[in-house]
Design a protein around this motif. Structure first.
Motif, PDB file in Angstrom:
ATOM      1  N   GLY A 135       0.778  -1.232   0.000  1.00  0.00           N
ATOM      2  CA  GLY A 135       0.000   0.000   0.000  1.00  0.00           C
ATOM      3  C   GLY A 135       0.808   1.281   0.000  1.00  0.00           C
ATOM      4  N   ALA A 136       2.119   1.204  -0.054  1.00  0.00           N
ATOM      5  CA  ALA A 136       2.949   2.419  -0.093  1.00  0.00           C
ATOM      6  C   ALA A 136       2.719   3.147  -1.408  1.00  0.00           C
ATOM      7  CB  ALA A 136       4.418   2.064   0.065  1.00  0.00           C
ATOM      8  N   GLY A 137       2.713   4.450  -1.347  1.00  0.00           N
ATOM      9  CA  GLY A 137       2.464   5.267  -2.535  1.00  0.00           C
ATOM     10  C   GLY A 137       3.573   5.135  -3.574  1.00  0.00           C
ATOM     11  N   PRO A 138       3.241   5.362  -4.832  1.00  0.00           N
ATOM     12  CA  PRO A 138       4.231   5.207  -5.901  1.00  0.00           C
ATOM     13  C   PRO A 138       5.400   6.188  -5.792  1.00  0.00           C
ATOM     14  CG  PRO A 138       2.214   6.193  -6.753  1.00  0.00           C
ATOM     15  CD  PRO A 138       1.934   5.783  -5.339  1.00  0.00           C
ATOM     16  N   GLN A 139       5.172   7.351  -5.223  1.00  0.00           N
ATOM     17  CA  GLN A 139       6.240   8.340  -5.086  1.00  0.00           C
ATOM     18  C   GLN A 139       7.246   7.942  -4.013  1.00  0.00           C
ATOM     19  OE1 GLN A 139       3.262   8.558  -3.744  1.00  0.00           O
ATOM     20  NE2 GLN A 139       3.607   9.222  -1.648  1.00  0.00           N
ATOM     21  N   SER A 140       6.847   7.059  -3.116  1.00  0.00           N
ATOM     22  CA  SER A 140       7.708   6.720  -1.986  1.00  0.00           C
ATOM     23  C   SER A 140       8.953   5.936  -2.398  1.00  0.00           C
ATOM     24  CB  SER A 140       6.918   5.949  -0.922  1.00  0.00           C
ATOM     25  OG  SER A 140       6.500   4.695  -1.408  1.00  0.00           O
ATOM     26  N   TYR A 141       8.893   5.219  -3.488  1.00  0.00           N
ATOM     27  CA  TYR A 141      10.027   4.392  -3.920  1.00  0.00           C
ATOM     28  C   TYR A 141      11.245   5.271  -4.215  1.00  0.00           C
ATOM     29  CZ  TYR A 141      12.326   0.409  -6.160  1.00  0.00           C
ATOM     30  OH  TYR A 141      13.186  -0.611  -6.474  1.00  0.00           O
ATOM     31  N   GLU A 142      11.086   6.216  -5.114  1.00  0.00           N
ATOM     32  CA  GLU A 142      12.202   7.094  -5.479  1.00  0.00           C
ATOM     33  C   GLU A 142      12.594   7.994  -4.311  1.00  0.00           C
ATOM     34  OE1 GLU A 142      13.498  10.540  -8.692  1.00  0.00           O
ATOM     35  OE2 GLU A 142      11.665   9.408  -9.040  1.00  0.00           O
ATOM     36  N   SER A 143      11.612   8.459  -3.553  1.00  0.00           N
ATOM     37  CA  SER A 143      11.916   9.334  -2.416  1.00  0.00           C
ATOM     38  C   SER A 143      12.777   8.620  -1.384  1.00  0.00           C
ATOM     39  CB  SER A 143      10.624   9.826  -1.763  1.00  0.00           C
ATOM     40  OG  SER A 143       9.892  10.629  -2.661  1.00  0.00           O
ATOM     41  N   ALA A 144      12.471   7.365  -1.090  1.00  0.00           N
ATOM     42  CA  ALA A 144      13.259   6.606  -0.117  1.00  0.00           C
ATOM     43  C   ALA A 144      14.705   6.450  -0.599  1.00  0.00           C
ATOM     44  CB  ALA A 144      12.632   5.236   0.134  1.00  0.00           C
ATOM     45  N   GLU A 145      14.884   6.141  -1.873  1.00  0.00           N
ATOM     46  CA  GLU A 145      16.231   5.986  -2.413  1.00  0.00           C
ATOM     47  C   GLU A 145      17.005   7.295  -2.355  1.00  0.00           C
ATOM     48  OE1 GLU A 145      15.633   4.212  -6.291  1.00  0.00           O
ATOM     49  OE2 GLU A 145      15.895   2.207  -5.443  1.00  0.00           O
ATOM     50  N   ARG A 146      16.350   8.395  -2.688  1.00  0.00           N
ATOM     51  CA  ARG A 146      17.019   9.696  -2.683  1.00  0.00           C
ATOM     52  C   ARG A 146      17.354  10.150  -1.265  1.00  0.00           C
ATOM     53  NH1 ARG A 146      13.668  13.517  -6.443  1.00  0.00           N
ATOM     54  NH2 ARG A 146      15.295  14.963  -5.815  1.00  0.00           N
ATOM     55  N   LYS A 147      16.496   9.853  -0.295  1.00  0.00           N
ATOM     56  CA  LYS A 147      16.799  10.186   1.100  1.00  0.00           C
ATOM     57  C   LYS A 147      18.006   9.385   1.584  1.00  0.00           C
ATOM     58  CE  LYS A 147      12.089  11.420   2.561  1.00  0.00           C
ATOM     59  NZ  LYS A 147      11.011  11.070   3.515  1.00  0.00           N
ATOM     60  N   ALA A 148      18.055   8.108   1.249  1.00  0.00           N
ATOM     61  CA  ALA A 148      19.190   7.266   1.639  1.00  0.00           C
ATOM     62  C   ALA A 148      20.482   7.785   1.008  1.00  0.00           C
ATOM     63  CB  ALA A 148      18.933   5.814   1.242  1.00  0.00           C
ATOM     64  N   PHE A 149      20.424   8.138  -0.264  1.00  0.00           N
ATOM     65  CA  PHE A 149      21.578   8.678  -0.982  1.00  0.00           C
ATOM     66  C   PHE A 149      22.059   9.974  -0.326  1.00  0.00           C
ATOM     67  CE2 PHE A 149      23.222  11.621  -4.210  1.00  0.00           C
ATOM     68  CZ  PHE A 149      24.267  10.886  -4.729  1.00  0.00           C
ATOM     69  N   THR A 150      21.130  10.838   0.021  1.00  0.00           N
ATOM     70  CA  THR A 150      21.475  12.119   0.637  1.00  0.00           C
ATOM     71  C   THR A 150      22.134  11.900   1.997  1.00  0.00           C
ATOM     72  OG1 THR A 150      19.608  13.135  -0.529  1.00  0.00           O
ATOM     73  CG2 THR A 150      20.559  14.382   1.305  1.00  0.00           C
ATOM     74  N   ALA A 151      21.582  10.994   2.799  1.00  0.00           N
ATOM     75  CA  ALA A 151      22.131  10.724   4.139  1.00  0.00           C
ATOM     76  C   ALA A 151      23.554  10.187   4.060  1.00  0.00           C
ATOM     77  CB  ALA A 151      21.233   9.751   4.896  1.00  0.00           C
ATOM     78  N   VAL A 152      23.817   9.243   3.172  1.00  0.00           N
ATOM     79  CA  VAL A 152      25.162   8.679   3.092  1.00  0.00           C
ATOM     80  C   VAL A 152      26.130   9.674   2.454  1.00  0.00           C
ATOM     81  CG1 VAL A 152      25.038   7.480   0.843  1.00  0.00           C
ATOM     82  CG2 VAL A 152      26.451   6.545   2.681  1.00  0.00           C
ATOM     83  N   SER A 153      25.657  10.503   1.545  1.00  0.00           N
ATOM     84  CA  SER A 153      26.532  11.469   0.879  1.00  0.00           C
ATOM     85  C   SER A 153      27.124  12.478   1.849  1.00  0.00           C
ATOM     86  CB  SER A 153      25.771  12.207  -0.222  1.00  0.00           C
ATOM     87  OG  SER A 153      25.393  11.309  -1.242  1.00  0.00           O
TER      88      SER A 153
END
Length: 187
Positions: free
Chosen positions: A102-120
């Protein structure tokens, strides 16, 4: 317009045989060149480099990334939230992404980008949002997302991964679940 003289049957047969022989020789030569071992032994070039010329890194295993993602997703599901969790390696490459039911379609890319930002930046994205006040152009860096919900994972003082969660009603909740994923990697 000149009429071309017909070639004799003998000339055509000899020309065809010559072409066939040339093709066969070329094919045989190519196969022989790749199949035959070299007469001279191959010697590998090696060099022992000084430690100052080598940089060693630590990486999160795929198993650990999966455990972290599952723990974050479980924490969100226990709160009745439908989220997506992404774990990226130290270079920002996605190791695992779990899209909860049931997760929204926008959440997939947003989760990846948040993870990328945190590690960067080796910092939680909630902290990085505050940096936008003094450096608003940070948000223009490709692949980043300055919203709460991303946390870095460190080992030996350096970043080894980032966990991003998206889909909860607030970045604070997303970050809570990302932290649950990081906690699953603790001792």
């Amino acid at each position: 317009m000149k009429h071309l003289k017909k070639t004799s049957r003998r000339t055509r047969v000899l020309t065809g045989a010559a072409v066939a022989a040339a093709l066969a020789a070329g094919t045989f030569g190519a196969v022989s060149a790749t199949a035959a071992p070299s007469a001279a032994p191959q010697t590998a070039v090696t060099a022992d480099v000084a430690d100052r010329n080598v940089h060693r890194t630590t990486h999160l295993t795929a198993d650990a990334a999966t455990r972290a993602a599952q723990a974050a997703l479980k924490a969100a599901e226990q709160d009745g939230r439908r989220v997506t969790v992404a774990v990226v390696d130290r270079n920002g490459n996605t190791l695992v992404t779990l899209r909860g039911d049931g997760a929204g379609p926008q959440s997939y890319e947003s989760a990846e980008r948040k993870a990328f930002t945190a590690v960067s930046w080796n910092a939680p994205t909630s902290e990085l949002v505050k940096r936008l006040e003094t450096a608003p152009n940070l948000k223009d860096i490709p692949g980043t997302l300055f919203l709460g919900g991303g946390v870095p994972v460190t080992a030996q003082g350096g970043p080894v991964a980032g966990i991003g969660v998206a889909g909860a009603p607030s970045g604070d909740l997303d970050e809570k679940y990302a932290r649950a994923g990081a906690a699953a990697l603790g001792h």
